[in-house]
Design a protein around this motif. Structure first.
Motif, PDB file in Angstrom:
ATOM      1  N   ALA A 189     -36.505  33.808 -15.509  1.00 62.11           N
ATOM      2  CA  ALA A 189     -36.400  32.357 -15.395  1.00 62.11           C
ATOM      3  C   ALA A 189     -36.142  31.679 -16.732  1.00 62.11           C
ATOM      4  CB  ALA A 189     -37.677  31.793 -14.769  1.00 62.11           C
ATOM      5  N   ALA A 190     -36.366  32.388 -17.823  1.00 65.74           N
ATOM      6  CA  ALA A 190     -36.148  31.800 -19.142  1.00 65.74           C
ATOM      7  C   ALA A 190     -34.661  31.572 -19.435  1.00 65.74           C
ATOM      8  CB  ALA A 190     -36.754  32.703 -20.219  1.00 65.74           C
ATOM      9  N   ASP A 191     -33.785  32.282 -18.716  1.00 66.05           N
ATOM     10  CA  ASP A 191     -32.342  32.124 -18.957  1.00 66.05           C
ATOM     11  C   ASP A 191     -31.596  32.454 -17.671  1.00 66.05           C
ATOM     12  OD1 ASP A 191     -29.907  31.722 -20.162  1.00 66.05           O
ATOM     13  OD2 ASP A 191     -29.867  33.650 -21.201  1.00 66.05           O
ATOM     14  N   VAL A 192     -31.604  31.518 -16.725  1.00 68.15           N
ATOM     15  CA  VAL A 192     -31.014  31.749 -15.409  1.00 68.15           C
ATOM     16  C   VAL A 192     -29.532  31.376 -15.422  1.00 68.15           C
ATOM     17  CG1 VAL A 192     -31.230  31.306 -12.944  1.00 68.15           C
ATOM     18  CG2 VAL A 192     -33.218  31.037 -14.432  1.00 68.15           C
ATOM     19  N   PRO A 193     -28.646  32.271 -14.998  1.00 69.59           N
ATOM     20  CA  PRO A 193     -27.235  31.906 -14.891  1.00 69.59           C
ATOM     21  C   PRO A 193     -27.060  30.766 -13.894  1.00 69.59           C
ATOM     22  CG  PRO A 193     -27.522  34.287 -14.742  1.00 69.59           C
ATOM     23  CD  PRO A 193     -28.890  33.679 -14.654  1.00 69.59           C
ATOM     24  N   GLY A 194     -26.181  29.827 -14.199  1.00 67.84           N
ATOM     25  CA  GLY A 194     -25.950  28.684 -13.321  1.00 67.84           C
ATOM     26  C   GLY A 194     -25.523  29.113 -11.928  1.00 67.84           C
ATOM     27  N   GLY A 195     -26.119  28.496 -10.906  1.00 69.85           N
ATOM     28  CA  GLY A 195     -25.746  28.784  -9.531  1.00 69.85           C
ATOM     29  C   GLY A 195     -26.506  29.927  -8.900  1.00 69.85           C
TER      30      GLY A 195
ATOM     31  N   ILE B 129     -38.750  46.093 -13.802  1.00 69.94           N
ATOM     32  CA  ILE B 129     -37.677  46.912 -14.364  1.00 69.94           C
ATOM     33  C   ILE B 129     -37.299  46.361 -15.741  1.00 69.94           C
ATOM     34  CG2 ILE B 129     -36.744  47.691 -12.187  1.00 69.94           C
ATOM     35  CD1 ILE B 129     -35.249  44.701 -14.023  1.00 69.94           C
ATOM     36  N   GLY B 130     -36.405  47.058 -16.436  1.00 72.62           N
ATOM     37  CA  GLY B 130     -35.918  46.588 -17.722  1.00 72.62           C
ATOM     38  C   GLY B 130     -34.567  45.910 -17.584  1.00 72.62           C
ATOM     39  N   GLY B 131     -34.211  45.109 -18.604  1.00 67.81           N
ATOM     40  CA  GLY B 131     -32.885  44.489 -18.632  1.00 67.81           C
ATOM     41  C   GLY B 131     -32.645  43.433 -17.581  1.00 67.81           C
ATOM     42  N   ILE B 132     -33.676  42.681 -17.220  1.00 71.52           N
ATOM     43  CA  ILE B 132     -33.531  41.714 -16.125  1.00 71.52           C
ATOM     44  C   ILE B 132     -32.454  40.675 -16.416  1.00 71.52           C
ATOM     45  CG2 ILE B 132     -35.395  40.237 -17.022  1.00 71.52           C
ATOM     46  CD1 ILE B 132     -34.567  40.891 -13.306  1.00 71.52           C
ATOM     47  N   GLY B 133     -32.365  40.209 -17.663  1.00 69.69           N
ATOM     48  CA  GLY B 133     -31.358  39.198 -17.996  1.00 69.69           C
ATOM     49  C   GLY B 133     -29.939  39.702 -17.824  1.00 69.69           C
ATOM     50  N   MET B 134     -29.707  40.973 -18.141  1.00 75.86           N
ATOM     51  CA  MET B 134     -28.385  41.567 -17.967  1.00 75.86           C
ATOM     52  C   MET B 134     -28.034  41.690 -16.486  1.00 75.86           C
ATOM     53  SD  MET B 134     -27.394  42.059 -21.103  1.00 75.86           S
ATOM     54  CE  MET B 134     -28.253  40.489 -21.352  1.00 75.86           C
ATOM     55  N   LYS B 135     -29.041  41.962 -15.671  1.00 74.13           N
ATOM     56  CA  LYS B 135     -28.798  42.146 -14.241  1.00 74.13           C
ATOM     57  C   LYS B 135     -28.503  40.825 -13.540  1.00 74.13           C
ATOM     58  CE  LYS B 135     -31.263  46.491 -13.886  1.00 74.13           C
ATOM     59  NZ  LYS B 135     -32.303  47.300 -13.236  1.00 74.13           N
TER      60      LYS B 135
ATOM     61  N   LEU C 179     -27.125  38.227 -14.955  1.00 75.92           N
ATOM     62  CA  LEU C 179     -25.774  37.865 -15.398  1.00 75.92           C
ATOM     63  C   LEU C 179     -24.712  38.640 -14.621  1.00 75.92           C
ATOM     64  CD1 LEU C 179     -26.083  37.650 -19.297  1.00 75.92           C
ATOM     65  CD2 LEU C 179     -25.366  35.798 -17.776  1.00 75.92           C
ATOM     66  N   GLY C 180     -24.928  39.943 -14.472  1.00 72.08           N
ATOM     67  CA  GLY C 180     -23.977  40.763 -13.745  1.00 72.08           C
ATOM     68  C   GLY C 180     -23.861  40.357 -12.290  1.00 72.08           C
ATOM     69  N   ALA C 181     -24.994  40.038 -11.675  1.00 71.44           N
ATOM     70  CA  ALA C 181     -24.986  39.643 -10.269  1.00 71.44           C
ATOM     71  C   ALA C 181     -24.261  38.317 -10.062  1.00 71.44           C
ATOM     72  CB  ALA C 181     -26.418  39.538  -9.762  1.00 71.44           C
ATOM     73  N   ARG C 182     -24.568  37.350 -10.904  1.00 74.18           N
ATOM     74  CA  ARG C 182     -23.916  36.041 -10.761  1.00 74.18           C
ATOM     75  C   ARG C 182     -22.424  36.154 -11.030  1.00 74.18           C
ATOM     76  NH1 ARG C 182     -22.986  32.216  -7.704  1.00 74.18           N
ATOM     77  NH2 ARG C 182     -22.257  30.283  -8.672  1.00 74.18           N
ATOM     78  N   GLY C 183     -22.052  37.010 -11.974  1.00 76.12           N
ATOM     79  CA  GLY C 183     -20.643  37.202 -12.284  1.00 76.12           C
ATOM     80  C   GLY C 183     -19.852  37.737 -11.110  1.00 76.12           C
TER      81      GLY C 183
END
Length: 364
Positions: free
Chosen positions: A325-331, A296-302, A304-308
């Motif tokens: 994996a290049a920019d994983v939100p903490g936790g 899918i597109g926008g994986i980094g935004m998704k 972030l939204g999920a972790r938030g």
């Protein structure tokens, strides 16, 4: 006026001029940001997201959240200041406008396409979940769309069931184009169909349709890029009849990327116990009728939204793993999945506490 004062005044005026220019100069970019995330096992706007009747269902717990991306509209023109701010903001991503809206696609066209993809993803999610449970689903090839001004206009209609082309049985949507392109442009091709109205009546009465008719269409020449070929101006797809009712109630969402999470939510409601073991699992991914998960597109935004929202685990399509994996939100733990079977296996590890066994995403 002292030279220093004059220099400062000139610099200030130039800065103001640049800022004004930045506000009024449009740039060919759009912005993506984390969108809403919805628990497929829960309620949205006061009603259950998944509504199943005619079959036994079970209590569920935890979260199986589908995720979304918020994007600027096709007709929105971003200015330079907004673009710079978006580039600097960690939670936003500025991308070329054509990335989101290729070929000059309008807002209306984008909305229609997203709605169609969302509807198809729901159908495929139902099929994949029921197949995983060995619950039979009837399927057939249909006319999905008819191109305006094409040879098929007025001859074939959306929803017509395609039984055969030139007397040769059609089993998959791809068979239709393959059989049509065996002709040269200008030759006739014969479609054997069950008209959409007859098919709908048969479904309503729970019977097999008996009325078929032959429709002869003279092929035209393709006008797209690539090798010229015979066409009739339709796209073929698959329709299904389900043995009981499964409704997905989620407005203002488009695109195909919620397919995996819908399929898992349906599976969870139709089986005893809890898939998540009470954990907060989010994810994304298209799904086809066989249970194959796509990117899918926008994986980094998704992510972030999920972790938030509190997600602990994120089911990630294999083809999106490196980017995520290049920019994983903490936790947040990214779990690599390629099929619905992979996702179910990962959920089994999560609810049993065997998280060391999870197939995690890694950056290349």
């Amino acid at each position: 006026m002292p030279r220093r004062t004059a220099t400062m005044l000139a610099s200030t005026l130039m800065l103001i001029a640049l800022l004004c220019a930045g506000v009024f100069i449009p740039v060919p970019y759009s912005e993506m940001s984390p969108g809403p995330t919805v628990n497929t096992l829960g309620d949205h706007d006061g009603e259950p997201v998944l509504q199943i009747s005619g079959h036994k269902t079970y209590e569920t717990s935890g979260h199986l959240n589908m995720t979304t991306v918020r994007v600027t509209s096709a007709d929105y023109r971003m200015n330079l200041v907004e673009a710079v701010y978006g580039w600097l903001a960690h939670d936003n991503r500025v991308v070329p406008h054509d990335t989101l809206y290729p070929d000059g696609k309008t807002e209306e066209e984008a909305t229609q396409e997203n709605a169609e993809e969302f509807s198809q993803s729901q159908e495929s999610a139902k099929v994949a979940a029921l197949k995983e449970l060995d619950i039979p689903v009837k399927s057939w090839v249909v006319v999905s769309t008819v191109v305006k001004g094409s040879p098929a206009q007025g001859r074939l209609h959306a929803g017509d069931v395609i039984k055969a082309v030139d007397g040769r049985t059609v089993k998959e949507p791809g068979d239709v184009a393959e059989l049509v392109t065996e002709h040269k442009p200008g030759e006739d091709v014969v479609f054997t169909i069950v008209p959409a109205k007859e098919q709908a009546a048969a479904e309503k009465e729970n019977r097999t349709p008996t009325t078929t008719k032959d429709v002869t269409i003279t092929t035209a020449t393709s006008d797209d890029a690539g090798e010229k070929r015979a066409i009739v101006g339709i796209s073929a797809g698959t329709d299904h009849t389900f043995p009981f009712s499964i409704d997905i109630k989620l407005a203002d969402v488009g695109g195909p990327s919620a397919g995996l999470m819908f399929a898992l939510g349906i599976y969870d409601k139709l089986t005893p116990g809890s898939l998540t073991g009470g954990k907060f699992v989010a994810g994304t991914g298209t799904i086809d009728d066989t249970g194959k998960v796509g990117p899918i597109g926008g994986i980094g935004m998704k992510t972030l939204g999920a972790r938030g929202k509190g997600a602990q685990y994120f089911l990630t399509p294999a083809d999106n793993c490196a980017a995520a994996a290049a920019d994983v939100p903490g936790g947040l733990t990214l779990v690599k999945v390629d099929t619905i079977d992979d996702a179910l296996g990962a959920l089994e590890d999560i609810r049993s506490g065997k998280t060391a066994d999870l197939p995690k995403c890694t950056a290349k």
